[in-house]
Design a protein around this motif. Structure first.
Motif, short mmCIF file in Angstrom:
data_model
loop_
_atom_site.label_atom_id
_atom_site.label_comp_id
_atom_site.label_asym_id
_atom_site.label_seq_id
_atom_site.Cartn_x
_atom_site.Cartn_y
_atom_site.Cartn_z
N GLN A 106 -20.63 5.71 8.17
CA GLN A 106 -20.11 6.50 9.16
C GLN A 106 -18.69 5.71 9.64
O GLN A 106 -18.21 5.92 10.70
CB GLN A 106 -20.99 6.93 10.18
N TRP A 162 -21.06 -2.05 15.16
CA TRP A 162 -19.98 -1.57 16.14
C TRP A 162 -19.36 -0.18 15.55
O TRP A 162 -18.99 -0.05 14.35
CB TRP A 162 -18.93 -2.74 16.27
N GLN A 163 -19.16 0.86 16.37
CA GLN A 163 -18.80 2.13 15.97
C GLN A 163 -17.20 2.28 16.19
O GLN A 163 -16.61 1.23 16.63
CB GLN A 163 -19.51 3.18 16.88
N LYS A 164 -16.67 3.19 15.49
CA LYS A 164 -15.13 3.09 15.54
C LYS A 164 -14.78 3.29 17.05
O LYS A 164 -13.27 2.61 17.17
CB LYS A 164 -14.64 4.63 14.71
N ASP A 165 -15.38 3.85 17.78
CA ASP A 165 -14.86 3.79 19.28
C ASP A 165 -14.86 2.63 20.13
O ASP A 165 -14.54 2.37 21.23
CB ASP A 165 -15.43 4.96 20.12
N GLY A 221 -23.87 -0.40 18.72
CA GLY A 221 -25.38 -0.09 18.33
C GLY A 221 -26.29 -1.05 18.10
O GLY A 221 -25.96 -2.32 18.20
N THR A 238 -27.70 3.63 20.79
CA THR A 238 -27.11 4.08 19.43
C THR A 238 -27.86 3.08 18.47
O THR A 238 -27.87 1.89 18.45
CB THR A 238 -25.51 3.94 19.25
N VAL A 286 -25.33 2.05 8.30
CA VAL A 286 -24.42 2.25 9.62
C VAL A 286 -22.91 2.39 8.80
O VAL A 286 -22.10 2.98 9.58
CB VAL A 286 -24.64 1.53 10.63
N THR A 287 -22.67 1.48 7.92
CA THR A 287 -21.47 1.66 7.34
C THR A 287 -20.76 2.96 6.75
O THR A 287 -19.60 3.12 6.73
CB THR A 287 -21.35 0.48 6.32
N SER A 340 -19.14 2.53 10.58
CA SER A 340 -19.36 1.59 11.65
C SER A 340 -19.45 0.12 10.98
O SER A 340 -19.37 0.00 9.89
CB SER A 340 -20.83 1.80 12.28
#
Length: 359
Positions: free
Chosen positions: A128, A243-246, A250, A103, A125-126, A130
């Protein structure tokens, strides 16, 4: 009339105007219109990094942009100019990013021209949801394990792939060789300066081995590169992760991407992101996870003595943090000192310099 390329390629963040943003937007949505551009933040380190808020009417293009330009800090600019680090990152996004099973941010524009500089425009990235990391972050084991798994699959994708060198010669060409040559030529004075500036953060017993490493850096680099090659990130500290929501990781900042030994990325990741107590407890298991994941991708030729290779690569991570301090202005000072503390403890714990043939 200047082309969009000419309009996009600017040298100063104060030229990131509405007309400039319109030229970038036109690459992705020809009929969309930029109404306003707001500079949210400017940070100067190894590059000049600018966060922008773009008011436009496109339905599918990000409204938060992250722009990288050559650093306005003269020391950082001097160190990064000859090895063409920002140009390397632009090439990465132009040519290789689509093949990378990690990612990474969406690239909106990447331009480089000799004598006119380089610019990289990414979707922030923020937007979305993240969270971008900072260099001083301390990660937990689930986070590091997620990053180790992704790096293992990334390394396996390009493992000893002969077409990489022919298709992307800039990963190992004369510029990378020049970078190594400069690193070796400056290693001793920068190591001395960094050890002095770090003070008590680096145990006295490491000073002699660190300077011996610096004196023999070319030999050390030859040893570290004497292994099956793959594409590596080469700068996996916590500030280059998001770091993504899940909870998945990345990877940011591809200025140092190159051919190398994959375990070098793992050494960089574990020694800079983990508190020493956690690293001691989980290091062996994380190395085993890496080996298992790489082999599960069908890779053959991974070292049977992965711990020794890991220990050897920890020396480079330690050097990178000390040299960053010696140069100054390349990382927030408190974060730099914390990463020096972590890497020095790792090098001492594992007797890392003993893993290199420096005699």
């Amino acid at each position: 009339m200047p082309s969009d390329n000419d309009t996009i390629l600017v040298k100063d963040h104060r030229l990131l105007t509405k007309d400039w943003a319109q030229a970038v937007l036109r690459l992705h949505d020809a009929g969309a219109v930029v109404r306003a551009v707001e500079t949210v933040a400017v940070h100067i380190g190894t590059t000049t990094r600018v966060r922008l808020a773009i008011d436009h009417d496109s339905r599918h293009v990000a409204r938060k942009w992250f722009v990288k330009l050559p650093s306005r800090n003269w020391r950082a600019r001097l160190i990064t100019a000859l090895p063409r680090l920002l140009q390397t990152e632009a090439r990465f996004y132009q040519q290789l990013a689509a093949q990378v099973p990690l990612t990474i941010p969406l690239c909106l524009a990447a331009r480089s021209r000799w004598g006119n500089g380089t610019i990289l425009v990414l979707a922030d990235v923020t937007e979305q949801g993240s969270r971008a990391g900072t260099a001083g972050d301390t990660l937990d084991i689930p986070q590091v394990s997620a990053a180790v798994g992704q790096l293992a699959r990334f390394h396996a994708r390009f493992w000893q792939d002969a077409t990489v060198t022919t298709s992307y010669p800039w990963l190992a060409d004369s510029v990378r060789q020049l970078e190594d040559l400069l690193g070796s030529a400056l290693a001793v004075p920068l190591m001395r300066r960094g050890l002095s500036k770090a003070g008590g953060l680096i145990p006295e017993e490491l000073h002699g081995p660190a300077l011996r490493y610096a004196h023999n850096r070319r030999k050390a680099m030859a040893f570290l590169n004497d292994a099956p090659q793959t594409v590596t990130h080469h700068d996996c500290h916590p500030g280059n992760l998001f770091w993504q929501k899940d909870g998945s990781a990345g990877f940011l900042d591809w200025q140092l991407v190159r051919l190398g030994e994959g375990i070098g990325d793992i050494a960089y990741l574990l020694t800079t992101t983990l508190a020493p107590e956690l690293r001691r407890q989980h290091e062996a298991a994380l190395l085993a996870q890496y080996a298992e994941t790489v082999r599960a991708q069908g890779v053959r030729g991974l070292s049977d003595d992965l711990m020794t290779r890991y220990r050897a690569h920890c020396c480079y991570t330690f050097e990178a943090m000390v040299v960053t301090l010696a140069i100054g202005g390349m990382m927030e000072l408190d974060s730099n000192l914390e990463l020096i503390r972590r890497t020095a403890i790792a090098v001492k714990d594992l007797d890392c310099f003993a893993a290199l043939p420096l005699a």
